[in-house]
Enzyme design. Structure first.
Site, mmCIF file in Angstrom:
data_model
loop_
_atom_site.group_PDB
_atom_site.id
_atom_site.type_symbol
_atom_site.label_atom_id
_atom_site.label_comp_id
_atom_site.label_asym_id
_atom_site.label_seq_id
_atom_site.Cartn_x
_atom_site.Cartn_y
_atom_site.Cartn_z
ATOM 1 N N CYS A 129 0.824 -1.203 0.000
ATOM 2 C CA CYS A 129 0.000 0.000 0.000
ATOM 3 C C CYS A 129 0.861 1.258 0.000
ATOM 4 C CB CYS A 129 -0.898 0.013 1.230
ATOM 5 S SG CYS A 129 -2.029 -1.386 1.351
ATOM 6 N N GLU A 164 0.662 3.852 1.954
ATOM 7 C CA GLU A 164 1.029 4.260 3.307
ATOM 8 C C GLU A 164 2.293 3.542 3.772
ATOM 9 O OE1 GLU A 164 -1.874 3.280 2.032
ATOM 10 O OE2 GLU A 164 -3.533 3.792 3.384
ATOM 11 N N CYS A 223 -1.857 -1.220 7.325
ATOM 12 C CA CYS A 223 -1.264 0.119 7.306
ATOM 13 C C CYS A 223 -1.512 0.847 8.625
ATOM 14 C CB CYS A 223 -1.818 0.929 6.137
ATOM 15 S SG CYS A 223 -1.176 0.365 4.543
#
Length: 157
Positions: free
Chosen positions: A73, A75, A115
């Site tokens: 991801c 993040e 995350c």
């Protein structure tokens, strides 16, 4: 048995113009990071921007892989890069934005559980709260700390 309740506070605004200059700069960096997203399978492009305590901004984007779940991801890309390249600098804020087909989402996109846990770890490492900005074209949400998104972090080790 005792009943308990968790409440969170957050701010909502409906335009980037309502953010202060530092938050606006970080939000703009997250939106710009969407361009480097590699998402040929989901076509869901996410950008993140991390503000370090010295004012430096580190960007990241989601990176997919045919051998799912080998991708990562936005993040985590931004946080892991910040941790690897600036290990002595605490993270103070993160902004996250997402879009499809070059169009930013109207509503903010929230981070996945993995995350959120990574954000909790970096918050613990830095010893201070990490503010979170979730960016959409019609709404922007601002949270004061990771616990507002993940009240029961894994920190038992």
């Amino acid at each position: 048995m005792t009943n308990k309740e968790i409440k969170i506070a957050y701010q909502e605004c409906n335009s980037l113009d309502q953010l202060d200059s530092q938050d606006r700069k970080l939000a703009d960096a997250a939106i710009a990071a969407i361009v480097s997203s590699y998402a040929p399978y989901s076509n869901f492009n996410v950008g993140a921007a991390v503000l370090l305590e010295d004012g430096e901004i580190i960007k990241g984007s989601n990176q997919e892989n045919a051998a799912y779940p080998s991708g990562t991801c936005a993040e985590r890309t931004a946080l892991f890069y910040a941790g690897a390249s600036r290990p002595d600098k605490a993270v103070v804020k993160i902004a996250i934005a997402a879009g499809q087909n070059g169009v930013l989402c109207e509503s903010p996109v929230t981070p996945c559980g993995a995350c959120r846990q990574v954000m909790a770890q970096y918050q613990l490492k830095g010893g201070k709260p990490i503010e979170i900005l979730l960016i959409g074209t019609k709404k922007i949400w601002k949270f004061e700390k990771v616990e507002d998104l993940l009240p029961f972090t894994f920190d038992s080790i």
